[in-house]
Motif scaffolding. Structure first.
Motif, PDB file in Angstrom:
ATOM      1  N   VAL A  41       0.876  -1.163   0.000  1.00  0.00           N
ATOM      2  CA  VAL A  41       0.000   0.000   0.000  1.00  0.00           C
ATOM      3  C   VAL A  41       0.916   1.217   0.000  1.00  0.00           C
ATOM      4  CG1 VAL A  41      -1.739   1.294   1.282  1.00  0.00           C
ATOM      5  CG2 VAL A  41      -1.775  -1.212   1.308  1.00  0.00           C
ATOM      6  N   ARG A  42       0.668   2.152  -0.923  1.00  0.00           N
ATOM      7  CA  ARG A  42       1.539   3.326  -1.026  1.00  0.00           C
ATOM      8  C   ARG A  42       0.701   4.586  -1.159  1.00  0.00           C
ATOM      9  NH1 ARG A  42       5.820   3.450  -5.740  1.00  0.00           N
ATOM     10  NH2 ARG A  42       7.195   2.553  -4.180  1.00  0.00           N
ATOM     11  N   ILE A  43       1.120   5.601  -0.410  1.00  0.00           N
ATOM     12  CA  ILE A  43       0.572   6.948  -0.586  1.00  0.00           C
ATOM     13  C   ILE A  43       1.698   7.801  -1.144  1.00  0.00           C
ATOM     14  CG2 ILE A  43      -0.415   8.970   0.543  1.00  0.00           C
ATOM     15  CD1 ILE A  43      -1.596   7.040   2.652  1.00  0.00           C
ATOM     16  N   ALA A  44       1.426   8.418  -2.305  1.00  0.00           N
ATOM     17  CA  ALA A  44       2.393   9.288  -2.972  1.00  0.00           C
ATOM     18  C   ALA A  44       1.752  10.669  -3.091  1.00  0.00           C
ATOM     19  CB  ALA A  44       2.747   8.732  -4.350  1.00  0.00           C
ATOM     20  N   ASP A  45       2.138  11.564  -2.192  1.00  0.00           N
ATOM     21  CA  ASP A  45       1.499  12.873  -2.081  1.00  0.00           C
ATOM     22  C   ASP A  45      -0.001  12.673  -1.879  1.00  0.00           C
ATOM     23  OD1 ASP A  45       3.919  14.255  -2.221  1.00  0.00           O
ATOM     24  OD2 ASP A  45       3.810  14.506  -4.393  1.00  0.00           O
ATOM     25  N   GLU A  46      -0.836  13.047  -2.846  1.00  0.00           N
ATOM     26  CA  GLU A  46      -2.289  12.942  -2.666  1.00  0.00           C
ATOM     27  C   GLU A  46      -2.908  11.722  -3.333  1.00  0.00           C
ATOM     28  OE1 GLU A  46      -3.946  14.886  -0.481  1.00  0.00           O
ATOM     29  OE2 GLU A  46      -1.897  15.553  -0.099  1.00  0.00           O
TER      30      GLU A  46
END
Length: 157
Positions: A41-46
């Motif tokens: 699971v990755r969050i890249a900025d928004e």
């Protein structure tokens, strides 16, 4: 569904920053970090993504990859279910010749580690190596993010 072909390197210095055209903050965790498959699971900025990667081939350059964009709120909830530790890093995108290098500067438990990856269209594809590129570590499992989340750089001898 696709196949990812990439080579990975240590980075000698911050010379890559002068050619950086974009950067983003990444936070990622692993719901499964088995050596035969990872679920990330990755969050890249928004934006947020769930990614499944298969086992690498013998040379470590090629593996199956499936990725889907998901809601950022859902990703934040999934991060709370992930195996320890969450990876925190800044990714710099650097164009050299016809290739884009992704340079990751790690924080937290992996502070001090800087890695670069270049995606290729074939395992034998030639590319120009920037002067800041160090030793090749393609296929070295200890540098995989899924491994860094279990055995952080801070704990290496």
């Amino acid at each position: 569904m696709s196949v990812e072909i990439e080579r990975k390197f240590l980075v000698k210095n911050d010379g890559f920053k002068q050619d950086c055209y974009q950067q983003k903050q990444l936070k990622q965790g692993y719901l499964n970090s088995d050596k035969n498959r990872t679920v990330r699971v990755r969050i890249a900025d928004e934006k947020a993504f769930i990614t499944i990667k298969g086992k690498s081939n013998e040379s470590g350059t090629t593996r199956f990859e499936w990725e889907k964009e998901i809601d950022k709120t859902e990703a934040e909830q999934l991060l709370s279910l992930c195996e320890p530790d969450i990876i925190d890093k800044t990714r710099y995108l650097v164009k050299k010749g016809k290739h884009v290098f992704e340079v990751d500067v790690f924080y937290g438990e992996n502070q001090g580690l800087i890695l670069a990856e270049v995606e290729l269209s074939s395992e034998n594809e030639e590319f120009k190596k920037p002067e800041w590129l160090g030793k090749e570590i393609t296929g070295d499992l200890k540098y995989y993010n899924s491994s860094l989340s279990k055995n952080s750089f801070k704990n290496w001898n």
